[in-house]
Design a protein around this motif. Structure first.
Motif, PDB file in Angstrom:
ATOM      1  N   GLU A  29     -67.029  -7.600  50.155  1.00 57.45           N
ATOM      2  CA  GLU A  29     -66.977  -7.272  51.573  1.00 57.45           C
ATOM      3  C   GLU A  29     -65.817  -7.967  52.276  1.00 57.45           C
ATOM      4  O   GLU A  29     -65.300  -8.988  51.810  1.00 57.45           O
ATOM      5  N   VAL A  30     -65.467  -7.415  53.423  1.00 56.62           N
ATOM      6  CA  VAL A  30     -64.420  -7.955  54.281  1.00 56.62           C
ATOM      7  C   VAL A  30     -64.988  -8.069  55.691  1.00 56.62           C
ATOM      8  O   VAL A  30     -65.723  -7.187  56.135  1.00 56.62           O
ATOM      9  N   VAL A  31     -64.673  -9.153  56.382  1.00 54.50           N
ATOM     10  CA  VAL A  31     -65.021  -9.253  57.797  1.00 54.50           C
ATOM     11  C   VAL A  31     -63.820  -8.803  58.616  1.00 54.50           C
ATOM     12  O   VAL A  31     -62.696  -9.282  58.413  1.00 54.50           O
ATOM     13  N   VAL A  32     -64.062  -7.866  59.523  1.00 53.38           N
ATOM     14  CA  VAL A  32     -63.014  -7.342  60.381  1.00 53.38           C
ATOM     15  C   VAL A  32     -63.211  -7.879  61.801  1.00 53.38           C
ATOM     16  O   VAL A  32     -64.330  -7.836  62.334  1.00 53.38           O
ATOM     17  N   LEU A  63     -70.369   3.262  64.115  1.00 54.52           N
ATOM     18  CA  LEU A  63     -70.145   3.790  62.766  1.00 54.52           C
ATOM     19  C   LEU A  63     -68.691   3.730  62.321  1.00 54.52           C
ATOM     20  O   LEU A  63     -68.364   4.221  61.237  1.00 54.52           O
ATOM     21  N   GLU A  64     -67.823   3.144  63.144  1.00 58.38           N
ATOM     22  CA  GLU A  64     -66.414   3.020  62.780  1.00 58.38           C
ATOM     23  C   GLU A  64     -65.775   1.972  63.680  1.00 58.38           C
ATOM     24  O   GLU A  64     -66.289   1.652  64.753  1.00 58.38           O
ATOM     25  N   CYS A  65     -64.658   1.450  63.223  1.00 60.80           N
ATOM     26  CA  CYS A  65     -63.948   0.472  64.039  1.00 60.80           C
ATOM     27  C   CYS A  65     -62.507   0.375  63.572  1.00 60.80           C
ATOM     28  O   CYS A  65     -62.129   0.882  62.519  1.00 60.80           O
ATOM     29  N   SER A  66     -61.713  -0.309  64.387  1.00 56.25           N
ATOM     30  CA  SER A  66     -60.374  -0.717  63.970  1.00 56.25           C
ATOM     31  C   SER A  66     -60.210  -2.179  64.350  1.00 56.25           C
ATOM     32  O   SER A  66     -60.909  -2.691  65.228  1.00 56.25           O
ATOM     33  N   VAL A  85     -56.471  -2.715  60.007  1.00 57.07           N
ATOM     34  CA  VAL A  85     -57.276  -1.755  59.251  1.00 57.07           C
ATOM     35  C   VAL A  85     -58.151  -0.961  60.209  1.00 57.07           C
ATOM     36  O   VAL A  85     -58.332  -1.317  61.374  1.00 57.07           O
ATOM     37  N   CYS A  86     -58.723   0.115  59.678  1.00 53.90           N
ATOM     38  CA  CYS A  86     -59.855   0.764  60.322  1.00 53.90           C
ATOM     39  C   CYS A  86     -60.899   0.976  59.239  1.00 53.90           C
ATOM     40  O   CYS A  86     -60.588   0.912  58.049  1.00 53.90           O
ATOM     41  N   VAL A  98     -67.369  -7.522  62.273  1.00 53.64           N
ATOM     42  CA  VAL A  98     -68.309  -6.773  61.443  1.00 53.64           C
ATOM     43  C   VAL A  98     -67.931  -6.948  59.982  1.00 53.64           C
ATOM     44  O   VAL A  98     -66.745  -6.996  59.630  1.00 53.64           O
ATOM     45  N   ALA A  99     -68.934  -7.095  59.123  1.00 52.19           N
ATOM     46  CA  ALA A  99     -68.715  -7.141  57.678  1.00 52.19           C
ATOM     47  C   ALA A  99     -68.829  -5.728  57.124  1.00 52.19           C
ATOM     48  O   ALA A  99     -69.755  -4.986  57.459  1.00 52.19           O
ATOM     49  N   VAL A 100     -67.888  -5.348  56.271  1.00 56.31           N
ATOM     50  CA  VAL A 100     -67.844  -3.981  55.746  1.00 56.31           C
ATOM     51  C   VAL A 100     -67.445  -4.013  54.276  1.00 56.31           C
ATOM     52  O   VAL A 100     -66.606  -4.826  53.874  1.00 56.31           O
ATOM     53  N   PRO A 101     -68.049  -3.184  53.427  1.00 59.13           N
ATOM     54  CA  PRO A 101     -67.590  -3.098  52.038  1.00 59.13           C
ATOM     55  C   PRO A 101     -66.105  -2.736  51.986  1.00 59.13           C
ATOM     56  O   PRO A 101     -65.644  -1.844  52.708  1.00 59.13           O
ATOM     57  N   ALA A 102     -65.365  -3.420  51.139  1.00 61.40           N
ATOM     58  CA  ALA A 102     -63.913  -3.216  51.085  1.00 61.40           C
ATOM     59  C   ALA A 102     -63.547  -1.776  50.761  1.00 61.40           C
ATOM     60  O   ALA A 102     -62.488  -1.289  51.175  1.00 61.40           O
ATOM     61  N   GLY A 103     -64.399  -1.084  50.031  1.00 54.18           N
ATOM     62  CA  GLY A 103     -64.121   0.302  49.681  1.00 54.18           C
ATOM     63  C   GLY A 103     -64.154   1.250  50.859  1.00 54.18           C
ATOM     64  O   GLY A 103     -63.734   2.398  50.739  1.00 54.18           O
ATOM     65  N   GLN A 104     -64.651   0.790  52.005  1.00 55.12           N
ATOM     66  CA  GLN A 104     -64.724   1.627  53.200  1.00 55.12           C
ATOM     67  C   GLN A 104     -63.632   1.295  54.214  1.00 55.12           C
ATOM     68  O   GLN A 104     -63.643   1.799  55.336  1.00 55.12           O
ATOM     69  N   LEU A 105     -62.682   0.461  53.788  1.00 53.26           N
ATOM     70  CA  LEU A 105     -61.533   0.155  54.635  1.00 53.26           C
ATOM     71  C   LEU A 105     -60.420   1.167  54.424  1.00 53.26           C
ATOM     72  O   LEU A 105     -60.239   1.703  53.330  1.00 53.26           O
ATOM     73  N   LEU A 106     -59.670   1.400  55.485  1.00 48.49           N
ATOM     74  CA  LEU A 106     -58.467   2.228  55.432  1.00 48.49           C
ATOM     75  C   LEU A 106     -57.356   1.505  56.179  1.00 48.49           C
ATOM     76  O   LEU A 106     -57.611   0.843  57.192  1.00 48.49           O
ATOM     77  N   PRO A 107     -56.120   1.600  55.714  1.00 48.60           N
ATOM     78  CA  PRO A 107     -55.025   1.046  56.505  1.00 48.60           C
ATOM     79  C   PRO A 107     -54.844   1.869  57.778  1.00 48.60           C
ATOM     80  O   PRO A 107     -55.128   3.071  57.793  1.00 48.60           O
TER      81      PRO A 107
END
Length: 324
Positions: A29-32, A63-66, A85-86, A98-107
């Motif tokens: 996971e990644v914290v954004v 359900l989404e963020c940047s 990222v978004c 927010v913590a999000v699985p890295a596979g759900q990140l997009l540049p």
């Protein structure tokens, strides 16, 4: 940190900006650090008590963020602290972090503002996974988009046009000019016109190859009637109810198919696969300007109640963003 919490199910006044524990990144996971989120219909349903987050997801809507990467959990590669990222989320976007699985990140796509990038992940993943991956929209097809003025609708119109489809959209007449500017070849006022008759008229009786539907039960019989031979109906919302009548004889005669999908509840691995598809196939279209985020308004995140009221009027076109 602070986040929008729901004191109890109810109206927009149930949304409260308050102190909550900071998230910690788990394995993978990644914290954004959130710069912006967006209001989706699912958030309104969650606020009303009708759409709880899936197990393990944050309790806050969004359900989404940047934003920017703040911290990396174990086993995360390919991302760096400070990177813009978004992200596609199962929840928690209405927050400072927010913590999000890295596979759900997009540049953040080149040429897109960091705040406006919050308008992209959920609609891009929803539209691509349903219209392209599932319904196999191809060049020369006719795509019928219901709710053309919504975030989903404005994105679906642009993606359909970019793929070489003829797009027909339903919406209030006040939104038609803007939808045509986005590429819709034909617009239908669903309050005044029969969309089945209009689709048949503009396709010389053939019908739509793909229908993207947000209404569900109330549109089911007419959506099947509007399909071309071999047409594919994809239902992604139930604003018009859960239970409808399906004419199997008509569906068989047309050799059509009906699919119903949800994105939020899918396993992490499936969401990662969808995100990869979006990055490979959709992000190049965004970076060349063929698809752009459509933002109706930016509202302060602490004022999320006002943003929900705006979305509930259905007067907006595109996305309403919550900005820190």
């Amino acid at each position: 940190m602070r986040a929008i919490t729901i004191t109890e199910p109810g109206g927009p006044e149930a949304l409260v900006w308050t102190e909550v524990p900071d998230p910690e990144p788990g394995p993978g996971e990644v914290v954004v650090e959130v710069r912006a989120s967006a209001v989706n219909r699912a958030d309104l349903l969650q606020r009303q008590g009708h759409y709880p987050p899936p197990p393990g997801a944050p309790a806050y809507p969004g359900l989404e963020c940047s934003g920017t990467v703040r911290a990396l959990g174990p086993d995360v590669t390919g991302w760096a602290v400070g990177q813009e990222v978004c992200a596609l989320l199962a929840g928690g976007g209405y927050a400072e972090q927010v913590a999000v699985p890295a596979g759900q990140l997009l540049p953040v796509p080149a040429g897109v503002d960091l705040v406006d990038a919050a308008a992209l992940p959920e609609v891009a993943c929803t539209v691509w996974s349903n219209v392209v991956d599932l319904a196999r929209l191809t060049e020369g097809d006719t795509l019928l988009v219901h709710g053309g003025g919504s975030g989903i609708g404005t994105f679906a119109i642009q993606l359909g046009v970019a793929l070489g489809a003829t797009v027909v959209a339903t919406a209030r007449s006040a939104k038609h000019e803007r939808l045509r500017e986005l590429g819709a070849a034909h617009t239908i006022d669903y309050r005044e016109q029969d969309f089945v008759e209009e689709v048949r008229r503009v396709t010389d009786g053939r019908g739509a190859d793909v229908v993207l539907d947000i209404m569900g039960a109330s549109y089911l019989p007419r959506n099947v009637a509007a399909l071309a031979t071999g047409g594919r109906l994809v239902v992604i919302g139930m604003q018009g109810g859960r239970k409808g009548e399906l004419d199997l004889g008509m569906l068989l005669a047309k050799r059509g198919s009906v699919h119903a999908t949800a994105l939020r509840s899918r396993p992490v691995a499936e969401k990662a696969a969808i995100t990869r598809g979006v990055r490979e196939q959709v992000w190049p279209l965004v970076e060349t300007g063929r698809i752009r985020p459509v933002v109706h308004a930016r509202v302060g995140m602490a004022d999320a109640a006002d943003a929900h009221r705006l979305v509930e009027t259905n007067d907006h076109l595109g996305k309403v963003l919550l900005v820190r």
